[in-house]
Write a protein that holds these residues in place. Structure first.
Motif, PDB file in Angstrom:
ATOM      1  N   ASP A  54     -34.023   8.971 -54.065  1.00  0.00           N
ATOM      2  CA  ASP A  54     -32.990   8.807 -53.040  1.00  0.00           C
ATOM      3  C   ASP A  54     -32.082  10.028 -52.958  1.00  0.00           C
ATOM      4  N   GLU A  55     -31.748  10.630 -54.098  1.00  0.00           N
ATOM      5  CA  GLU A  55     -30.933  11.842 -54.079  1.00  0.00           C
ATOM      6  C   GLU A  55     -31.674  12.968 -53.363  1.00  0.00           C
ATOM      7  N   MET A  56     -32.969  13.106 -53.622  1.00  0.00           N
ATOM      8  CA  MET A  56     -33.758  14.148 -52.947  1.00  0.00           C
ATOM      9  C   MET A  56     -33.800  13.897 -51.446  1.00  0.00           C
ATOM     10  N   LEU A  57     -34.005  12.643 -51.048  1.00  0.00           N
ATOM     11  CA  LEU A  57     -34.104  12.324 -49.631  1.00  0.00           C
ATOM     12  C   LEU A  57     -32.785  12.571 -48.909  1.00  0.00           C
ATOM     13  N   SER A  58     -31.683  12.206 -49.540  1.00  0.00           N
ATOM     14  CA  SER A  58     -30.372  12.422 -48.922  1.00  0.00           C
ATOM     15  C   SER A  58     -30.121  13.911 -48.719  1.00  0.00           C
ATOM     16  N   PHE A  59     -30.449  14.715 -49.726  1.00  0.00           N
ATOM     17  CA  PHE A  59     -30.240  16.156 -49.594  1.00  0.00           C
ATOM     18  C   PHE A  59     -31.158  16.742 -48.525  1.00  0.00           C
ATOM     19  N   ALA A  60     -32.407  16.310 -48.501  1.00  0.00           N
ATOM     20  CA  ALA A  60     -33.351  16.826 -47.508  1.00  0.00           C
ATOM     21  C   ALA A  60     -32.922  16.449 -46.096  1.00  0.00           C
ATOM     22  N   ALA A  61     -32.359  15.260 -45.927  1.00  0.00           N
ATOM     23  CA  ALA A  61     -31.859  14.849 -44.612  1.00  0.00           C
ATOM     24  C   ALA A  61     -30.714  15.762 -44.174  1.00  0.00           C
ATOM     25  N   GLU A  62     -29.839  16.106 -45.119  1.00  0.00           N
ATOM     26  CA  GLU A  62     -28.744  17.044 -44.803  1.00  0.00           C
ATOM     27  C   GLU A  62     -29.311  18.411 -44.436  1.00  0.00           C
ATOM     28  N   LEU A  63     -30.318  18.860 -45.179  1.00  0.00           N
ATOM     29  CA  LEU A  63     -30.929  20.165 -44.915  1.00  0.00           C
ATOM     30  C   LEU A  63     -31.566  20.190 -43.527  1.00  0.00           C
ATOM     31  N   ALA A  64     -32.260  19.128 -43.167  1.00  0.00           N
ATOM     32  CA  ALA A  64     -32.870  19.059 -41.836  1.00  0.00           C
ATOM     33  C   ALA A  64     -31.795  19.103 -40.750  1.00  0.00           C
ATOM     34  N   GLY A  65     -30.679  18.415 -40.987  1.00  0.00           N
ATOM     35  CA  GLY A  65     -29.576  18.447 -40.036  1.00  0.00           C
ATOM     36  C   GLY A  65     -28.992  19.846 -39.885  1.00  0.00           C
ATOM     37  N   GLU A  66     -28.874  20.569 -40.995  1.00  0.00           N
ATOM     38  CA  GLU A  66     -28.372  21.957 -40.952  1.00  0.00           C
ATOM     39  C   GLU A  66     -29.283  22.839 -40.114  1.00  0.00           C
ATOM     40  N   ARG A  67     -30.585  22.725 -40.336  1.00  0.00           N
ATOM     41  CA  ARG A  67     -31.544  23.553 -39.582  1.00  0.00           C
ATOM     42  C   ARG A  67     -31.441  23.271 -38.089  1.00  0.00           C
ATOM     43  N   PHE A  68     -31.303  22.008 -37.760  1.00  0.00           N
ATOM     44  CA  PHE A  68     -31.165  21.593 -36.373  1.00  0.00           C
ATOM     45  C   PHE A  68     -29.920  22.233 -35.755  1.00  0.00           C
ATOM     46  N   GLU A  69     -28.796  22.163 -36.461  1.00  0.00           N
ATOM     47  CA  GLU A  69     -27.542  22.715 -35.950  1.00  0.00           C
ATOM     48  C   GLU A  69     -27.607  24.237 -35.857  1.00  0.00           C
ATOM     49  N   GLU A  70     -28.287  24.892 -36.796  1.00  0.00           N
ATOM     50  CA  GLU A  70     -28.423  26.350 -36.754  1.00  0.00           C
ATOM     51  C   GLU A  70     -29.203  26.788 -35.519  1.00  0.00           C
ATOM     52  N   ARG A  71     -30.259  26.055 -35.182  1.00  0.00           N
ATOM     53  CA  ARG A  71     -31.035  26.410 -33.995  1.00  0.00           C
ATOM     54  C   ARG A  71     -30.206  26.236 -32.728  1.00  0.00           C
ATOM     55  N   MET A  72     -29.424  25.172 -32.675  1.00  0.00           N
ATOM     56  CA  MET A  72     -28.567  24.971 -31.505  1.00  0.00           C
ATOM     57  C   MET A  72     -27.506  26.064 -31.418  1.00  0.00           C
ATOM     58  N   ALA A  73     -26.943  26.464 -32.562  1.00  0.00           N
ATOM     59  CA  ALA A  73     -25.900  27.495 -32.569  1.00  0.00           C
ATOM     60  C   ALA A  73     -26.449  28.849 -32.131  1.00  0.00           C
ATOM     61  N   ALA A  74     -27.749  29.066 -32.299  1.00  0.00           N
ATOM     62  CA  ALA A  74     -28.358  30.354 -31.940  1.00  0.00           C
ATOM     63  C   ALA A  74     -28.621  30.482 -30.439  1.00  0.00           C
ATOM     64  N   VAL A  75     -28.480  29.378 -29.700  1.00  0.00           N
ATOM     65  CA  VAL A  75     -28.729  29.416 -28.256  1.00  0.00           C
ATOM     66  C   VAL A  75     -27.582  30.143 -27.555  1.00  0.00           C
ATOM     67  N   ASP A  76     -27.925  31.006 -26.613  1.00  0.00           N
ATOM     68  CA  ASP A  76     -26.921  31.718 -25.815  1.00  0.00           C
ATOM     69  C   ASP A  76     -26.367  30.759 -24.768  1.00  0.00           C
ATOM     70  N   THR A  77     -25.193  30.221 -25.057  1.00  0.00           N
ATOM     71  CA  THR A  77     -24.599  29.236 -24.145  1.00  0.00           C
ATOM     72  C   THR A  77     -23.724  29.891 -23.080  1.00  0.00           C
ATOM     73  N   ALA A  78     -23.762  31.234 -23.004  1.00  0.00           N
ATOM     74  CA  ALA A  78     -22.980  31.924 -21.976  1.00  0.00           C
ATOM     75  C   ALA A  78     -23.725  31.949 -20.637  1.00  0.00           C
ATOM     76  N   ARG A  79     -25.004  31.619 -20.667  1.00  0.00           N
ATOM     77  CA  ARG A  79     -25.776  31.601 -19.416  1.00  0.00           C
ATOM     78  C   ARG A  79     -25.326  30.429 -18.543  1.00  0.00           C
TER      79      ARG A  79
END
Length: 200
Positions: A54-79
């Motif tokens: 359960d500790e591994m799964l909780s951490f991995a879920a957080e890691l997946a969420g971070e990756r998701f947010e990083e990809r969104m943050a990399a989008v050029d939202t000035a267009r």
């Protein structure tokens, strides 16, 4: 001189192994033993960082969420807003091997979160952070109608998240339908953010 171990990096490497296993074989196959094998460690070495599955799964879920947010943050939202929103949704979809693996893992986590309080709390927190970030971007883009523009923006953010989730699920089990699903994305975005009416 003893080598310094970067504890945070070790945890991230193990978390990445959990995501790979979850995407390839499902959460039922995730255990201290299988994660140890996937990450090139002994079970004892894994348990220095995570005592339980359960500790591994909780951490991995957080890691997946971070990756998701990083990809969104990399989008050029000035267009232009409609283009930027399409790019934001595309950043969440399983359109390549890495994102496909992450989406499969995320689906496995979502199913487990339905019956696991801690994972459910992590999922809800990530969802809320994405919703608020998307709502803030919509505000900066001047999108929001009616008597309560803030509520309108959050409702639109919820619609975009639901659209993204639905497309991601379809792309997981029907990757050959990619072009049709991306056309569906465009039609949905046109409905959510109608093009400006030209001045006569």
């Amino acid at each position: 001189m003893p080598r310094t171990v970067d504890r945070a990096e070790q945890r991230r490497q193990i978390g990445a192994a959990v995501l790979r296993l979850a995407s390839e074989q499902g959460l039922d196959e995730v255990s201290v033993r299988t994660v140890a094998a996937a990450s090139g460690r002994s079970p004892g070495a894994v348990q220095k960082y995570f005592r339980t599955k359960d500790e591994m799964l909780s951490f991995a879920a957080e890691l997946a969420g971070e990756r998701f947010e990083e990809r969104m943050a990399a989008v050029d939202t000035a267009r232009p807003p409609r283009e930027a929103l399409r790019a934001l949704v595309l950043a969440t979809l399983p359109v390549d091997a890495e994102r496909r693996a992450e989406a499969a893992a995320q689906l496995a986590f979502a199913l487990r979160a339905a019956h696991h309080t801690e994972l459910g709390a992590i999922r809800r927190r990530v969802d809320q952070e994405v919703r608020e970030a998307l709502g803030a971007w919509l505000a900066s883009a001047g999108i929001g109608r009616g008597a309560d523009p803030a509520a309108d923006r959050l409702a639109l953010a919820d619609a975009v998240i639901a659209l993204s989730d639905g497309l991601a699920l379809r792309l997981l089990y029907a990757p050959d339908d990619r072009e049709a699903l991306l056309c569906a994305l465009d039609r949905a975005l046109d409905a959510l953010i109608p093009p400006p009416v030209p001045h006569s």
